[in-house]
Design a protein around this motif. Structure first.
Motif, PDB file in Angstrom:
ATOM      1  N   UNK A 115       0.860  -1.168   0.000  1.00 29.93           N
ATOM      2  CA  UNK A 115       0.000   0.000   0.000  1.00 29.93           C
ATOM      3  C   UNK A 115       0.908   1.233   0.000  1.00 29.93           C
ATOM      4  N   UNK A 116       0.782   2.108  -1.000  1.00 28.16           N
ATOM      5  CA  UNK A 116       1.690   3.263  -1.081  1.00 28.16           C
ATOM      6  C   UNK A 116       1.731   4.117   0.187  1.00 28.16           C
ATOM      7  N   UNK A 117       0.593   4.314   0.825  1.00 29.24           N
ATOM      8  CA  UNK A 117       0.582   5.124   2.051  1.00 29.24           C
ATOM      9  C   UNK A 117       1.367   4.451   3.169  1.00 29.24           C
ATOM     10  N   UNK A 118       1.217   3.136   3.309  1.00 28.87           N
ATOM     11  CA  UNK A 118       1.963   2.403   4.342  1.00 28.87           C
ATOM     12  C   UNK A 118       3.463   2.428   4.057  1.00 28.87           C
ATOM     13  N   UNK A 119       3.826   2.303   2.793  1.00 30.18           N
ATOM     14  CA  UNK A 119       5.240   2.325   2.426  1.00 30.18           C
ATOM     15  C   UNK A 119       5.818   3.717   2.675  1.00 30.18           C
ATOM     16  N   UNK A 120       5.080   4.739   2.336  1.00 25.05           N
ATOM     17  CA  UNK A 120       5.531   6.105   2.600  1.00 25.05           C
ATOM     18  C   UNK A 120       5.695   6.323   4.109  1.00 25.05           C
ATOM     19  N   UNK A 121       4.752   5.847   4.899  1.00 27.50           N
ATOM     20  CA  UNK A 121       4.871   5.950   6.353  1.00 27.50           C
ATOM     21  C   UNK A 121       6.108   5.214   6.863  1.00 27.50           C
ATOM     22  N   UNK A 122       6.395   4.058   6.272  1.00 30.98           N
ATOM     23  CA  UNK A 122       7.585   3.306   6.672  1.00 30.98           C
ATOM     24  C   UNK A 122       8.854   4.096   6.365  1.00 30.98           C
ATOM     25  N   UNK A 123       8.891   4.727   5.213  1.00 34.30           N
ATOM     26  CA  UNK A 123      10.059   5.540   4.851  1.00 34.30           C
ATOM     27  C   UNK A 123      10.230   6.714   5.793  1.00 34.30           C
ATOM     28  N   UNK A 124       9.114   7.274   6.215  1.00 34.83           N
ATOM     29  CA  UNK A 124       9.157   8.443   7.083  1.00 34.83           C
ATOM     30  C   UNK A 124       9.280   8.074   8.553  1.00 34.83           C
ATOM     31  N   UNK A 125       9.177   6.775   8.850  1.00 29.44           N
ATOM     32  CA  UNK A 125       9.268   6.326  10.238  1.00 29.44           C
ATOM     33  C   UNK A 125       8.024   6.615  11.033  1.00 29.44           C
TER      34      UNK A 125
END
Length: 127
Positions: A115-125
């Protein structure tokens, strides 16, 4: 930011790598087709060279994602302080999600497809 992807499926690595590049084209992304391969790489690095984020598939031959997490926990005690680890799996088993919570290394359990939002959140910590 340095990101390691560990999945024995070329297509999964390609799709996640493509998504990561769309989210942030300045990432340093390395892909690994086996847990053993990424473990060798991590063991060869200094703490300063550890990845910032590690995405791990659970279902891999020879050494699965759980075994990789066990090895990282035993042999790389400082790894947790340097790297955010996310399980990215097609498993829908509640037992796998519950088991992931027993690993201090694991920040979150994410479902495939990514999920792009989850991956973005992972990148941002932000998980």
């Amino acid at each position: 930011m340095k990101v390691f992807l560990v999945d024995d499926d070329h297509v999964s690595n390609f799709l996640l790598g493509s998504l990561l590049n769309k989210l942030d084209n300045n990432l340093d992304i390395s892909t690994f087709l086996s847990a053993h391969e990424v473990l060798e790489k991590i063991n060869s690095l200094s703490e300063a060279e550890y990845p910032d984020v590690l995405f791990v598939d659970l279902s891999m031959p020879i050494m699965d994602g759980w075994e990789l997490l066990d090895e990282l926990a035993q042999h790389q005690p400082d790894f947790r302080n340097k790297c955010r680890v996310y399980i990215l799996s097609s498993s829908i088993r509640k037992a796998d999600k519950d088991r992931s919570k027993a690993y201090p290394l694991v920040v979150d359990f994410l479902q495939k497809p990514a999920n792009p939002d989850e991956i973005l959140n992972a990148l941002q910590g932000d998980s």
